[in-house]
Scaffold this motif. Structure first.
Motif, mmCIF file in Angstrom:
data_model
loop_
_atom_site.group_PDB
_atom_site.id
_atom_site.type_symbol
_atom_site.label_atom_id
_atom_site.label_comp_id
_atom_site.label_asym_id
_atom_site.label_seq_id
_atom_site.Cartn_x
_atom_site.Cartn_y
_atom_site.Cartn_z
ATOM 1 N N ILE A 125 27.506 18.266 8.364
ATOM 2 C CA ILE A 125 26.849 17.224 9.057
ATOM 3 C C ILE A 125 26.809 16.589 9.857
ATOM 4 O O ILE A 125 27.788 17.226 10.493
ATOM 5 C CB ILE A 125 27.940 15.423 8.092
ATOM 6 N N ILE A 149 23.523 9.988 10.067
ATOM 7 C CA ILE A 149 23.527 10.689 10.083
ATOM 8 C C ILE A 149 22.308 11.603 9.717
ATOM 9 O O ILE A 149 21.139 10.520 9.817
ATOM 10 C CB ILE A 149 23.818 11.280 8.426
ATOM 11 N N ILE A 182 21.862 16.981 6.782
ATOM 12 C CA ILE A 182 22.504 17.482 5.670
ATOM 13 C C ILE A 182 22.689 18.961 5.621
ATOM 14 O O ILE A 182 21.105 18.733 5.073
ATOM 15 C CB ILE A 182 22.680 16.208 4.842
ATOM 16 N N ILE A 228 29.120 20.165 2.592
ATOM 17 C CA ILE A 228 28.129 19.393 3.301
ATOM 18 C C ILE A 228 28.337 20.281 4.744
ATOM 19 O O ILE A 228 29.862 19.067 5.243
ATOM 20 C CB ILE A 228 27.587 18.201 3.095
ATOM 21 N N TYR A 282 19.142 10.636 2.052
ATOM 22 C CA TYR A 282 20.308 11.425 1.943
ATOM 23 C C TYR A 282 21.468 10.267 1.234
ATOM 24 O O TYR A 282 22.510 11.731 0.086
ATOM 25 C CB TYR A 282 21.624 11.621 3.395
#
Length: 347
Positions: free
Chosen positions: A171, A219, A222, A169, A155
């Motif tokens: 997430i 994460i 994305i 973005i 990422y």
């Protein structure tokens, strides 16, 4: 054979898909994955043709790029690797790659010694060591700190591009404390590395918090989003982490002077590798030395100081002394046989 960036993104995407053996990959699945990757990395939303992906697979199977990928079709429908451990990222560098790396290393070496490019020294050393081991087929002579199991590195480039382009973005994120993942729009401002983990500093559109610091390894996904990017107008990002060890900090949190004693045997290590750039030597005697640093009080600071064990004593501030004493008492309790039983003899 030169490979353009879009083709390289497709090859890496196909490779990543075929390494994932928990899913059966049809040609259409690979087409969709490549289209998503091109949109994510390049902003290209025209899609990918069936013929393009078929040509990519044949190119990966061939020796033209040195891949010779063992791509097979199962049940006349599903693509996978015959060798479960195969990845195009594991193959040795070819002559063209070596030539490019050598040229890059030679270019970067020209900036060695300039104060503004001090951070390039380690990068150049890594490149030169890689070139040496590939050319001589010998073991590396430099062993840099690394974590091959680290998640979230994929990422970094996506977030970097979003920061540069000032693009919002979306997430999907799950902290260690959360039971479930949540998705939110996010305006990223700064990527930060600490002890081989990466973090991104920015603001969540939904939560309306001043700043969020997200660990990249938490994460899950994305994607791009059309929400208007929220620009940073009141925080000096170049100095934001100057008064902190680690990454945990609130925008309005004030630093304070932390004073600590280190015994005589370990003081030289603290002198040669300061805990923080604000470190000062206050006094010394036959038992050890007293230092001070000016930092934010946070979890990373506690962990850094506790790592010295009985070799370091915190003298102030009182709040930090109390907090560390509490942690040490809890640690001692873990070794109390009445609480957890006697030690276990391991084979």
């Amino acid at each position: 054979m030169p490979v353009n960036r879009n083709a390289l993104i497709r090859y890496r995407t196909i490779d990543s898909c075929l390494q994932n053996r928990y899913k059966k990959w049809t040609l259409d699945d690979l087409i969709d994955a490549c289209a998503e990757a091109l949109y994510e990395y390049q902003g290209i939303d025209t899609g990918v043709s069936r013929r393009t992906i078929q040509a990519d697979i044949e190119m990966m199977r061939s020796n033209k790029l040195g891949y010779e990928a063992p791509i097979i079709v199962v049940d006349k429908k599903y693509y996978t690797y015959a060798d479960k451990s195969y990845s195009i990222t594991n193959i040795p560098l070819n002559h063209q790659d070596m030539q490019v790396l050598t040229e890059v290393a030679d270019l970067l070496k020209q900036f060695k010694g300039f104060n503004h490019f001090a951070d390039l020294n380690e990068m150049v050393s890594k490149l030169e060591d890689k070139i040496y081991t590939q050319k001589t087929h010998s073991n590396p002579v430099i062993d840099f700190e690394k974590n091959d199991s680290l998640k979230g590195l994929e990422y970094i480039e996506v977030i970097r591009k979003a920061i540069v382009a000032k693009r919002t973005i979306c997430i999907t994120y799950q902290s260690f404390k959360a039971r479930d993942a949540s998705s939110f729009c996010f305006s990223p401002y700064l990527l930060k590395e600490y002890r081989n983990r990466w973090f991104v500093l920015g603001i969540s559109h939904q939560r309306h918090k001043p700043l969020l610091n997200l660990a990249l390894d938490r994460i899950q996904s994305i994607t791009g989003h059309e929400d208007e990017y929220i620009e940073n107008t009141n925080i000096d990002l170049s100095a934001y982490y100057n008064n902190v060890i680690g990454v945990t900090k609130s925008p309005n949190q004030r630093d304070c002077e932390v004073v600590f004693w280190v015994d005589k045997a370990n003081a030289p290590y603290v002198i040669t590798k300061p805990l923080h750039h604000t470190q000062k030597l206050l006094s010394a005697d036959e038992t050890g030395k007293i230092f001070s640093i000016r930092v934010i009080l946070n979890f990373e600071l506690e962990r850094e100081l506790l790592g010295f064990g009985a070799k370091l004593k915190i003298l102030g501030p009182r709040a930090l002394v109390s907090r560390v004493k509490e942690q040490l008492n809890k640690t001692l309790e873990l070794y109390n046989p009445a609480t957890f039983g006697p030690p276990v003899d391991l084979p």
